[in-house]
Design an enzyme around this catalytic site. Structure first.
Site, PDB file in Angstrom:
ATOM      1  N   HIS A 126       0.846  -1.096  -0.327  1.00  0.00           N
ATOM      2  CA  HIS A 126       0.115  -0.178  -0.053  1.00  0.00           C
ATOM      3  C   HIS A 126       1.074   1.326   0.015  1.00  0.00           C
ATOM      4  O   HIS A 126       1.900   1.370   0.654  1.00  0.00           O
ATOM      5  CB  HIS A 126      -0.868   0.037   1.096  1.00  0.00           C
ATOM      6  CG  HIS A 126      -1.832   0.962   1.205  1.00  0.00           C
ATOM      7  ND1 HIS A 126      -1.601   2.343   1.451  1.00  0.00           N
ATOM      8  CD2 HIS A 126      -3.292   0.932   1.405  1.00  0.00           C
ATOM      9  CE1 HIS A 126      -2.777   3.012   1.854  1.00  0.00           C
ATOM     10  NE2 HIS A 126      -3.677   2.240   1.278  1.00  0.00           N
ATOM     11  N   ASP A 203       3.053  -4.330   8.062  1.00  0.00           N
ATOM     12  CA  ASP A 203       1.894  -3.651   8.074  1.00  0.00           C
ATOM     13  C   ASP A 203       0.569  -4.942   8.127  1.00  0.00           C
ATOM     14  O   ASP A 203       0.274  -5.732   7.334  1.00  0.00           O
ATOM     15  CB  ASP A 203       1.535  -2.945   6.430  1.00  0.00           C
ATOM     16  CG  ASP A 203       0.303  -2.726   6.082  1.00  0.00           C
ATOM     17  OD1 ASP A 203      -0.509  -2.687   6.904  1.00  0.00           O
ATOM     18  OD2 ASP A 203       0.121  -2.303   5.108  1.00  0.00           O
ATOM     19  N   GLN A 206      -4.623  -5.481   6.744  1.00  0.00           N
ATOM     20  CA  GLN A 206      -5.557  -6.437   6.426  1.00  0.00           C
ATOM     21  C   GLN A 206      -5.660  -7.609   7.220  1.00  0.00           C
ATOM     22  O   GLN A 206      -6.829  -8.375   7.385  1.00  0.00           O
ATOM     23  CB  GLN A 206      -5.107  -6.714   4.765  1.00  0.00           C
ATOM     24  CG  GLN A 206      -5.269  -5.650   3.945  1.00  0.00           C
ATOM     25  CD  GLN A 206      -7.031  -5.192   3.973  1.00  0.00           C
ATOM     26  OE1 GLN A 206      -7.575  -5.970   3.762  1.00  0.00           O
ATOM     27  NE2 GLN A 206      -6.816  -3.692   3.697  1.00  0.00           N
ATOM     28  N   LYS A 229     -10.176  -1.353  10.396  1.00  0.00           N
ATOM     29  CA  LYS A 229     -10.266  -2.495   9.514  1.00  0.00           C
ATOM     30  C   LYS A 229     -10.650  -3.526  10.445  1.00  0.00           C
ATOM     31  O   LYS A 229     -10.814  -4.915  10.007  1.00  0.00           O
ATOM     32  CB  LYS A 229      -8.641  -2.785   9.356  1.00  0.00           C
ATOM     33  CG  LYS A 229      -8.276  -1.701   8.515  1.00  0.00           C
ATOM     34  CD  LYS A 229      -8.567  -1.911   6.795  1.00  0.00           C
ATOM     35  CE  LYS A 229      -7.886  -0.541   6.088  1.00  0.00           C
ATOM     36  NZ  LYS A 229      -8.127  -0.539   4.870  1.00  0.00           N
ATOM     37  N   CYS A 367      -4.593   2.424  -3.986  1.00  0.00           N
ATOM     38  CA  CYS A 367      -3.429   3.010  -3.273  1.00  0.00           C
ATOM     39  C   CYS A 367      -2.215   1.863  -3.399  1.00  0.00           C
ATOM     40  O   CYS A 367      -1.175   1.725  -2.416  1.00  0.00           O
ATOM     41  CB  CYS A 367      -3.574   3.033  -1.710  1.00  0.00           C
ATOM     42  SG  CYS A 367      -4.891   4.518  -1.452  1.00  0.00           S
TER      43      CYS A 367
END
Length: 409
Positions: A126, A203, A206, A229, A367
């Site tokens: 991202h 990261d 998700q 999220k 993104c």
């Protein structure tokens, strides 16, 4: 599977947003990769704070301040346990994944990277896990290097090994691609990175709603996620960092709370994590996130994973029956989302037609412009699934895609 279907049918009732209609049609929300809907338990907990506990934290000498502080710091303990952190001091509150990356890039990065060093990322990242590293690299003379993917969307591990070297000081990668769904081998990549002396930043935006995270077992140096999220509020997130690393970092911002003592001549800073949390914090964000974690833990990640993987397989099989449709990302280990295009149709046009049918999806570059360039497309349509979805949602998606094909091709 029937028991799971019954359980998640009940869970669906916890989401008031799904009771509304869009363009006169029933709403089929398939955009959880962008943000999850919020259950009543989270909404009610935040409302309760504002109705009965609304006060600033830490310094108040009254009952409401004590209650707010207990909720706020209780959330830190809840998040530390949820992520498998060894110590509660390893949890820094941020506004979300993006701020978490910027925080590490501007503290650890500026203090540890120098000219000639390399930051290894992947082509799947991202923009939030690309741009901050580019900015710090430009300041210090370092270089950002990206690892390629295989045709099925898996990370090219051989390319990773080839590009990982003694110049690599930071390896920053997603645990799960927001476009391809690909889950990366966090443990394996971390071991390889540590073998050359590099730090690891993950990261987790998700992955955090899909499966159990264990930062200590994974041995990552940094991990970040956004609450929105994870069925939680917007504008709040948490960064995990190994305490021994956090203690070496300078403050990210200056102001109240992050200080120990202030004089006109000099300021001394507070201990971690407080030294990184200047000003009045997002109190209801922390409290709401704790409620979201309780919501997830009550269901159980084993049930969530089994249910979402069944939806993913059902959706993939049904979409592949549609002529002229191509799916991007076919890894055997992926999250509950499908990115696709209709050959000859623009993704935005497809998305608009789906919206008219009440089907909410994401259409665009997500993104991830470097990834789109790698795939050779300007963007895709992405349908992402969560605990409140069912096969009915998938059927509505496929029906709408078929209609889009009839109208556009």
């Amino acid at each position: 599977m029937s028991n799971l279907n019954e359980l998640f049918a009940e869970i669906r009732n916890e989401f008031p947003a799904l009771t509304q209609k869009v363009h006169g049609k029933k709403l089929f929300y398939l955009d959880s990769g962008a943000t999850t809907l919020k259950p009543k338990s989270v909404i009610d907990r935040i409302a309760h704070f504002y109705l009965y506990e609304s006060s600033n934290v830490h310094r108040g000498a009254h009952y409401l301040a004590d209650i707010a502080t207990q909720g706020f710091e209780g959330a830190r303990h809840k998040i530390a346990s949820f992520l498998g952190a060894g110590q509660v001091e390893e949890i820094v509150f941020v506004r979300g994944t993006t701020e978490g990356v910027n925080f590490v890039a501007n503290t650890w990065g500026l203090n540890n990277l120098k000219a000639g060093d390399e930051i290894l990322i992947t082509i799947m990242e991202h923009h939030a896990n690309i741009v901050p590293w580019q900015m710090v690299a430009e300041k210090v003379g370092a270089k950002v290097v990206a690892v390629d993917i295989l045709e099925n969307g898996d990370l090219d591990v051989e390319d990773f090994k080839k590009k990982l070297n003694s110049k690599t000081k930071m390896v920053a990668f997603t645990a799960s691609s927001n476009v391809l769904g690909t889950n990366t081998d966090v443990v394996g990549l971390t071991k390889l990175a540590h073998a050359v002396g590099a730090k690891v930043f993950v990261d987790g935006a998700q992955i955090v709603s899909q499966q159990k995270v264990d930062v200590k077992a994974w041995d990552v140096d940094f991990f970040v996620f956004s609450a929105h999220k994870l069925f939680g509020p917007f504008g709040f997130g948490a960064l995990y960092g190994k305490k021994e690393i956090l203690e070496t970092l300078p403050p990210y911002q200056g102001g109240g709370s992050m200080i120990s003592k202030v004089t006109i001549e000099k300021t001394t800073y507070n201990d971690v994590p407080t030294r990184f949390e200047a000003g009045t914090p997002h109190i209801e964000g922390a409290i709401g996130t704790a409620a979201a974690i309780e919501f997830v833990e009550k269901i159980g990640f084993d049930k969530i994973h089994a249910y979402e993987m069944d939806l993913l397989k059902y959706a993939t099989d049904k979409l592949l029956e549609v002529p002229d449709l191509k799916i991007y990302g076919t890894s055997k280990d992926k999250g509950p989302l499908v990115s696709f295009n209709l050959k000859g149709a623009h993704h935005s046009d497809v998305g608009q037609i789906l919206d008219q049918e009440g089907v909410a999806v994401r259409a665009g570059h997500h993104c991830t412009q470097p990834l789109m360039a790698r795939l050779g497309v300007p963007g895709t349509v992405r349908a992402s699934f969560s605990v409140y979805n069912s096969r009915e949602d998938v059927d509505a998606l496929v029906k709408a895609v078929v209609k889009a094909r009839e109208l556009l091709l």
